[in-house]
Design an enzyme around this catalytic site. Structure first.
Site, short mmCIF file in Angstrom:
data_model
loop_
_atom_site.label_atom_id
_atom_site.label_comp_id
_atom_site.label_asym_id
_atom_site.label_seq_id
_atom_site.Cartn_x
_atom_site.Cartn_y
_atom_site.Cartn_z
N ASP A 7 98.15 -34.87 -54.05
CA ASP A 7 97.58 -34.91 -52.71
C ASP A 7 96.89 -33.55 -52.50
OD1 ASP A 7 97.17 -35.86 -50.01
OD2 ASP A 7 98.77 -34.50 -49.40
N ASP A 9 95.79 -31.75 -48.99
CA ASP A 9 96.27 -30.94 -47.87
C ASP A 9 97.79 -30.89 -47.85
OD1 ASP A 9 93.57 -30.76 -47.21
OD2 ASP A 9 93.68 -32.43 -45.80
N ASN A 51 93.71 -38.67 -48.44
CA ASN A 51 93.17 -39.30 -47.24
C ASN A 51 92.29 -38.27 -46.53
OD1 ASN A 51 94.70 -41.61 -47.66
ND2 ASN A 51 96.15 -41.20 -46.03
#
Length: 191
Positions: A7, A9, A51
């Site tokens: 991922d 962040d 995302n």
């Protein structure tokens, strides 16, 4: 192929409740770039899966996201690391896509593009949705306490049995067999 999915962040860079909206707001977490470089030197392929609903929310445009990712790529390369790819979901939570975590669409796209089976591939995240997407895709989910990880763990939102590490550097130490957690669980200091 030794592959790891990260991922962005809260794992590689500092997270913000206001979103990372410009290259200037992108700040690497201590030790994360060096951890990616260690993986690169050890022959791992590193892919970012993130995302980015700030696009759907109109907080930044595609060119700005590309500039943020260029800054991240350059920062990784400046310490000897390499990113094999960066996959992002541009949709908001109500868009009904299959690529927004906790759904596994981005993971499936990586599998198709790289022609790999994701079964057991480590996938590092800092939130319940990262863990759920990784689990659904057949990956081996690993939680970091950076970003939202410590809070999610304290609130009981992470399923039992998911290894939790202080940060990406500790994950990499474990994967490369250089700390007590190399048997697959978190080290004593991160339990």
């Amino acid at each position: 192929m030794k592959l790891i999915l990260l991922d962005r962040d809260g794992v590689i860079n500092q997270d913000s409740p206001d979103y990372i909206k410009s290259p200037e707001e992108w700040t690497p977490l201590p030790g994360s770039l060096e951890a990616i470089a260690r993986l690169t030197r050890a022959g791992w392929q590193v892919v970012v899966v993130t995302n980015q609903s700030g696009l759907a929310r109109g907080l930044f445009d595609a060119a700005t996201l590309e500039a943020i990712h260029q800054r991240m790529t350059q920062a990784v390369e400046s310490v000897g690391g390499r990113l094999r790819g960066i996959y992002h979901c541009p949709h908001g939570p109500d868009n009904g896509c299959d690529c927004r975590k906790p759904l596994p669409g981005l993971f499936h796209q990586v599998a198709r593009d790289l022609d790999v089976d994701l079964t057991g591939v480590p996938a590092v995240g800092d939130s319940p949705r990262d863990i759920e997407a990784a689990t659904t895709a057949g990956c081996r989910p690993l939680l970091v306490r950076t970003g939202n990880g410590a809070r999610a763990l304290a609130e009981g939102r992470i399923p039992q049995g998911i290894p939790a590490y202080e940060d990406l550097a500790e994950v990499v130490q474990a994967l490369l067999g250089q700390c007590p957690s190399s048997k697959g669980g978190p080290s004593k200091r991160s339990q």
